[in-house]
Design a protein around this motif. Sequence first.
Motif, PDB file in Angstrom:
ATOM      1  N   THR A 185       0.793  -1.320   0.051  1.00 56.85           N
ATOM      2  CA  THR A 185      -0.063  -0.024   0.246  1.00 56.85           C
ATOM      3  C   THR A 185       1.241   1.271  -0.258  1.00 56.85           C
ATOM      4  OG1 THR A 185      -0.322   0.028   2.407  1.00 56.85           O
ATOM      5  CG2 THR A 185      -2.032  -1.198   1.225  1.00 56.85           C
ATOM      6  N   ASP A 245     -15.626   4.160  11.182  1.00 60.60           N
ATOM      7  CA  ASP A 245     -15.384   4.934  10.411  1.00 60.60           C
ATOM      8  C   ASP A 245     -14.296   6.666  10.931  1.00 60.60           C
ATOM      9  OD1 ASP A 245     -17.305   3.747   9.247  1.00 60.60           O
ATOM     10  OD2 ASP A 245     -19.280   4.846  10.637  1.00 60.60           O
ATOM     11  N   HIS A 276     -18.509  -4.633   8.707  1.00 61.82           N
ATOM     12  CA  HIS A 276     -18.474  -3.265   8.561  1.00 61.82           C
ATOM     13  C   HIS A 276     -16.807  -2.959   7.974  1.00 61.82           C
ATOM     14  CE1 HIS A 276     -19.437   0.681   8.729  1.00 61.82           C
ATOM     15  NE2 HIS A 276     -18.530   0.666  10.162  1.00 61.82           N
ATOM     16  N   GLU A 308     -13.707  -4.289   7.068  1.00 67.21           N
ATOM     17  CA  GLU A 308     -13.811  -4.474   6.053  1.00 67.21           C
ATOM     18  C   GLU A 308     -14.109  -3.864   5.196  1.00 67.21           C
ATOM     19  OE1 GLU A 308     -12.152  -9.161   4.452  1.00 67.21           O
ATOM     20  OE2 GLU A 308     -14.462  -9.009   3.889  1.00 67.21           O
ATOM     21  N   ALA A 309     -15.232  -3.970   5.219  1.00 66.28           N
ATOM     22  CA  ALA A 309     -15.294  -2.559   4.488  1.00 66.28           C
ATOM     23  C   ALA A 309     -15.407  -1.232   3.675  1.00 66.28           C
ATOM     24  CB  ALA A 309     -17.763  -2.819   3.602  1.00 66.28           C
ATOM     25  N   THR A 310     -15.271  -1.031   5.141  1.00 61.68           N
ATOM     26  CA  THR A 310     -15.116   0.608   5.507  1.00 61.68           C
ATOM     27  C   THR A 310     -13.113   0.556   5.430  1.00 61.68           C
ATOM     28  OG1 THR A 310     -16.290   0.464   7.626  1.00 61.68           O
ATOM     29  CG2 THR A 310     -14.193   2.076   6.971  1.00 61.68           C
ATOM     30  N   ARG A 317     -11.617  -1.420   3.088  1.00 57.57           N
ATOM     31  CA  ARG A 317     -11.259  -1.704   1.278  1.00 57.57           C
ATOM     32  C   ARG A 317     -11.803  -0.505   0.743  1.00 57.57           C
ATOM     33  NH1 ARG A 317      -9.986  -6.010   0.408  1.00 57.57           N
ATOM     34  NH2 ARG A 317     -11.062  -8.068   0.899  1.00 57.57           N
ATOM     35  N   ARG A 318     -12.974   0.288   1.395  1.00 57.39           N
ATOM     36  CA  ARG A 318     -13.145   1.843   0.534  1.00 57.39           C
ATOM     37  C   ARG A 318     -12.255   3.046   0.798  1.00 57.39           C
ATOM     38  NH1 ARG A 318     -17.570   1.807   3.409  1.00 57.39           N
ATOM     39  NH2 ARG A 318     -17.339   3.199   5.046  1.00 57.39           N
ATOM     40  N   HIS A 319     -11.367   2.439   1.946  1.00 50.43           N
ATOM     41  CA  HIS A 319     -10.484   3.500   2.293  1.00 50.43           C
ATOM     42  C   HIS A 319      -8.858   3.305   1.462  1.00 50.43           C
ATOM     43  CE1 HIS A 319     -13.681   5.333   4.550  1.00 50.43           C
ATOM     44  NE2 HIS A 319     -12.285   6.417   4.480  1.00 50.43           N
ATOM     45  N   GLY A 320      -8.848   2.283   0.783  1.00 49.54           N
ATOM     46  CA  GLY A 320      -7.805   1.615   0.337  1.00 49.54           C
ATOM     47  C   GLY A 320      -6.730   0.897   0.983  1.00 49.54           C
TER      48      GLY A 320
END
Length: 411
Positions: A120, A174, A207, A209-211, A213-216
Amino acid sequence: MTTHLVGGISSAGRALPPLDGKPFITRRSNGAYVWDDAQRRYIDTALGFGATVIGHAHPLVVEAVTAALRNGPMPAFAHDGEEEAARLLTSATRHLSRAIFTNTGSEAVHLACRIARVATGRSIIAKMAAGYDGWYDDVTLGQAGSGDAAMLANARPSRERTTLLRFNDFDDVDQLFAENGDIAAVILEPMLANAGCVPAAPGYLAHVEATARRHGALVILDEVLMGFRTGLGLTGHGIGLEADLATVGKAIGSGIAVAAVVGRPELMALAEEGAVNRAGTYSGNPVAAAAVTATFQVLKNLDYPALMARGERLRHGIRAAFAKNGTTVTTSGEGSVFTIWFGDRPPSNYAETLGMANAAMTLKLHETLRRHGLLIMPFAFGRLYLSDAHTDEVIDAMIDIFKDAAREMAA
């Protein structure tokens, strides 16, 4: 008494308190049992801190590692056993189809974090407060029992390359990514095992994991403890997580020192190409590889639903034994690994575990059970592990011992 061995043991968490002035020294272990230096047999629920799910000294594993020793335990160069062990391991980890062996879970977490940082170009690893991801400096931040784990201060506890998330707090996920754009990866455990087997709230890990991924950011499943304990594979995969990397250990080697990182091919290629440094004289040695291969020959035929059912029957038996004697206890965790709590409901987060932890009662329970030939961990966040060697007959014996212990403690 002066000893040459610091504290009398090389890993502080493995020490048991003296009982009636006598230290506990293990002479041998086999199946569901350990024997002390006076040759007294105990039913074991520590199982090398979960290091075996098929029982101590399984004959197939002992035979395999003995043959590897005789053939030469340290050739330094490539040997044919390592690829076979990797093939068997990754056949059960789905899209995480490439592996690198290490010697310990702490090493595996360290390597997974290194891969994530290189992949990353970021530096920060976020881990769960009160989670255990090994004993290397970076990830010891916020371990259960530390002041940082409670996350009571206004500022998020952080070190140079590590920061914390409050387990089961959706909003805190978040907030973490809103305040920090340098998160390389989040390390997830399927449950907070070392904080007393606190389960994840429904949807919480998904939640995270999804968050991420959304932020790279990447997702690392730390399954050193839970991997292959509830089924033939990763517990995280069983609850719908994907992950980019995972760390495994304990159950894959049945008591022999071995762990591994498994990951997506494109990430693991960074190590193959030399972008990620990896080393370790003993990593993937013939003895460790033989242990993994032999273990998977057993695991592929293990009746996991039956093992979990026996564990649930034990949990019910423990609750019933204490209830009959006027004491309310509950348990948290899974059928093959759980924690006993003195209270009417299990904790749902780390703050609740701090309020429910009863060190004196847990120690008293440990001592009472130990006198009856059953070993459990002596501290409030301790776990009871079960293996396939804990047959119905062994579970019956354990329930009977808990009945005796509950009656004696009530008196």
